[in-house]
Design a protein around this motif. Structure first.
Motif, PDB file in Angstrom:
ATOM      1  N   PRO A 241     -67.070 -16.003 -32.272  1.00 50.19           N
ATOM      2  CA  PRO A 241     -67.905 -15.629 -33.425  1.00 50.19           C
ATOM      3  C   PRO A 241     -69.074 -16.608 -33.575  1.00 50.19           C
ATOM      4  O   PRO A 241     -68.961 -17.773 -33.176  1.00 50.19           O
ATOM      5  CB  PRO A 241     -66.953 -15.750 -34.623  1.00 50.19           C
ATOM      6  CG  PRO A 241     -65.603 -16.053 -34.083  1.00 50.19           C
ATOM      7  CD  PRO A 241     -65.709 -16.375 -32.640  1.00 50.19           C
ATOM      8  N   GLU A 242     -70.170 -16.120 -34.117  1.00 49.77           N
ATOM      9  CA  GLU A 242     -71.377 -16.931 -34.334  1.00 49.77           C
ATOM     10  C   GLU A 242     -71.013 -18.239 -35.043  1.00 49.77           C
ATOM     11  O   GLU A 242     -70.280 -18.235 -36.021  1.00 49.77           O
ATOM     12  CB  GLU A 242     -72.328 -16.108 -35.223  1.00 49.77           C
ATOM     13  CG  GLU A 242     -73.805 -16.130 -34.876  1.00 49.77           C
ATOM     14  CD  GLU A 242     -74.154 -16.341 -33.402  1.00 49.77           C
ATOM     15  OE1 GLU A 242     -74.656 -17.423 -33.092  1.00 49.77           O
ATOM     16  OE2 GLU A 242     -73.935 -15.453 -32.570  1.00 49.77           O
ATOM     17  N   GLY A 243     -71.516 -19.370 -34.532  1.00 49.10           N
ATOM     18  CA  GLY A 243     -71.336 -20.647 -35.225  1.00 49.10           C
ATOM     19  C   GLY A 243     -69.998 -21.338 -34.999  1.00 49.10           C
ATOM     20  O   GLY A 243     -69.762 -22.402 -35.555  1.00 49.10           O
ATOM     21  N   LYS A 244     -69.128 -20.751 -34.164  1.00 48.04           N
ATOM     22  CA  LYS A 244     -67.815 -21.392 -33.959  1.00 48.04           C
ATOM     23  C   LYS A 244     -67.955 -22.679 -33.144  1.00 48.04           C
ATOM     24  O   LYS A 244     -67.224 -23.643 -33.344  1.00 48.04           O
ATOM     25  CB  LYS A 244     -66.862 -20.416 -33.256  1.00 48.04           C
ATOM     26  CG  LYS A 244     -65.459 -21.017 -33.098  1.00 48.04           C
ATOM     27  CD  LYS A 244     -64.453 -20.075 -32.471  1.00 48.04           C
ATOM     28  CE  LYS A 244     -63.123 -20.792 -32.297  1.00 48.04           C
ATOM     29  NZ  LYS A 244     -62.151 -20.012 -31.539  1.00 48.04           N
ATOM     30  N   TYR A 245     -68.889 -22.670 -32.191  1.00 50.41           N
ATOM     31  CA  TYR A 245     -69.083 -23.856 -31.336  1.00 50.41           C
ATOM     32  C   TYR A 245     -70.523 -24.350 -31.499  1.00 50.41           C
ATOM     33  O   TYR A 245     -71.389 -24.011 -30.693  1.00 50.41           O
ATOM     34  CB  TYR A 245     -68.828 -23.501 -29.864  1.00 50.41           C
ATOM     35  CG  TYR A 245     -67.435 -23.000 -29.590  1.00 50.41           C
ATOM     36  CD1 TYR A 245     -66.326 -23.826 -29.750  1.00 50.41           C
ATOM     37  CD2 TYR A 245     -67.216 -21.701 -29.139  1.00 50.41           C
ATOM     38  CE1 TYR A 245     -65.045 -23.368 -29.486  1.00 50.41           C
ATOM     39  CE2 TYR A 245     -65.936 -21.229 -28.861  1.00 50.41           C
ATOM     40  CZ  TYR A 245     -64.853 -22.071 -29.037  1.00 50.41           C
ATOM     41  OH  TYR A 245     -63.588 -21.621 -28.766  1.00 50.41           O
ATOM     42  N   PRO A 246     -70.791 -25.167 -32.544  1.00 50.57           N
ATOM     43  CA  PRO A 246     -72.190 -25.569 -32.804  1.00 50.57           C
ATOM     44  C   PRO A 246     -72.814 -26.368 -31.657  1.00 50.57           C
ATOM     45  O   PRO A 246     -74.011 -26.279 -31.412  1.00 50.57           O
ATOM     46  CB  PRO A 246     -72.095 -26.407 -34.086  1.00 50.57           C
ATOM     47  CG  PRO A 246     -70.646 -26.734 -34.256  1.00 50.57           C
ATOM     48  CD  PRO A 246     -69.865 -25.669 -33.562  1.00 50.57           C
ATOM     49  N   ASN A 247     -72.004 -27.166 -30.921  1.00 56.59           N
ATOM     50  CA  ASN A 247     -72.587 -27.964 -29.835  1.00 56.59           C
ATOM     51  C   ASN A 247     -72.464 -27.298 -28.476  1.00 56.59           C
ATOM     52  O   ASN A 247     -72.476 -27.958 -27.440  1.00 56.59           O
ATOM     53  CB  ASN A 247     -71.910 -29.348 -29.757  1.00 56.59           C
ATOM     54  CG  ASN A 247     -72.142 -30.139 -31.023  1.00 56.59           C
ATOM     55  OD1 ASN A 247     -73.207 -30.016 -31.630  1.00 56.59           O
ATOM     56  ND2 ASN A 247     -71.153 -30.908 -31.445  1.00 56.59           N
ATOM     57  N   GLY A 248     -72.290 -25.979 -28.493  1.00 59.98           N
ATOM     58  CA  GLY A 248     -72.256 -25.260 -27.218  1.00 59.98           C
ATOM     59  C   GLY A 248     -71.000 -25.541 -26.417  1.00 59.98           C
ATOM     60  O   GLY A 248     -69.931 -25.807 -26.980  1.00 59.98           O
TER      61      GLY A 248
END
Length: 301
Positions: A241-248
């Protein structure tokens, strides 16, 4: 007198590669569906079991629930995407080889073939990243039971609406990390095996069909041995989902290793390897046959 080698024609590589790609999808798509379902299944809650115990179990359950059609789910997208992708991939390899030749008769070294293969990986990522993202989202929605997208075009529209062109290209860095070194391995190992299997005094272009199938299949396995860890990260990252892994991908890597250990980077290994051999054997055989036909059709192109 050694037969003069056919000058490298990136254009012929383009058409022959496209035909090879179609052969690859038909041979490999059922196992690709299983690979994505295994890679993206979630950790069971206490007291529950995994949805699929492994490759064979996933195969049986998919067949029982959805029939043969279930194994070929989402195949339209790879056929539309893979044909130009393999065309561009083999074109990139042909171009990479041609750029390193001083004269058309130059025989390239293995590091040069590896470099030419890496160039083809850069070429394909431009086409590949969006196609892969859409394919993963469509394949996983069938197994989660939540129908968010009607089909590939609808998926593109929704992603574009939600987060613009970046949404469609999510995971590109990971696709590059996967495809650039893996493509180098792919082509270098194929050329090496072709040479290795060629009898004394014969040209690699005269290889028998079983030899071409073997060289192509093994090249596929070498390619995936390099590509699986970044591929697992990419499948996770692109379906999150969007924003789950902010640092990629660094976040994905941390979470995977923390929760499931280093072995989780080789999730879906047997499904990938089972598919890699027949799919790439079919691909290179299609490529070689198409190349022979094109050389006969237009010898001087």
């Amino acid at each position: 007198m050694a037969k003069q080698q056919q000058p490298i024609s990136p254009m012929k590589n383009f058409f022959a590669g496209g035909f090879g790609g179609v052969c690859l999808v038909f041979a490999g798509h059922p196992l690709d569906t299983i690979k994505v379902r295994l890679q993206t299944q979630t950790k069971p809650k206490p007291g529950e079991t995994l949805a699929y115990a492994g490759t064979i179990d996933c195969f049986k359950k998919t067949l029982a629930k959805e029939g043969v059609k279930g194994l070929y789910k989402g195949m339209a997208a790879p056929i539309i995407g893979v044909t130009p992708m393999f065309a561009v991939c083999f074109f990139g390899f042909g171009l990479g080889k041609k750029l390193q030749q001083k004269t058309p008769d130059d025989i390239l070294t293995y590091p040069q073939l590896f470099a030419a293969g890496m160039l083809s990986g850069i070429f394909t990522t431009a086409i590949m990243a969006p196609g892969e993202r859409i394919k993963c989202l469509l394949q996983i929605q069938a197994s989660t039971g939540e129908l968010k997208y009607a089909g590939p075009m609808d998926c593109v529209k929704q992603l574009y609406r939600e987060s613009g062109i970046r949404g469609i290209y999510k995971g590109t860095a990971l696709t590059l990390m996967r495809d650039v070194p893996a493509s180098g391995m792919y082509f270098m190992s194929y050329e090496w095996l072709k040479k290795f299997l060629t009898p004394e005094g014969k040209s690699p272009n005269e290889l028998s069909v079983p030899s071409v199938l073997f060289a192509g299949g093994m090249a596929g396995i070498c390619n995936w041995a390099v590509a699986i860890p970044p591929d697992v990260l990419k499948s996770r990252f692109q379906t999150a989902p969007e924003g789950k892994y902010p640092n990629g991908f660094r976040d994905v890597l941390r979470e995977l290793i923390r929760e499931e250990g280093i072995g989780s980077l080789y999730k879906g290994f047997s499904a990938v390897m089972l598919r890699a051999f027949p799919a790439n054997a079919a691909c290179f055989l299609g490529f070689e046959l198409a190349m022979k036909f094109l050389n006969w059709l237009a010898p001087n192109l």
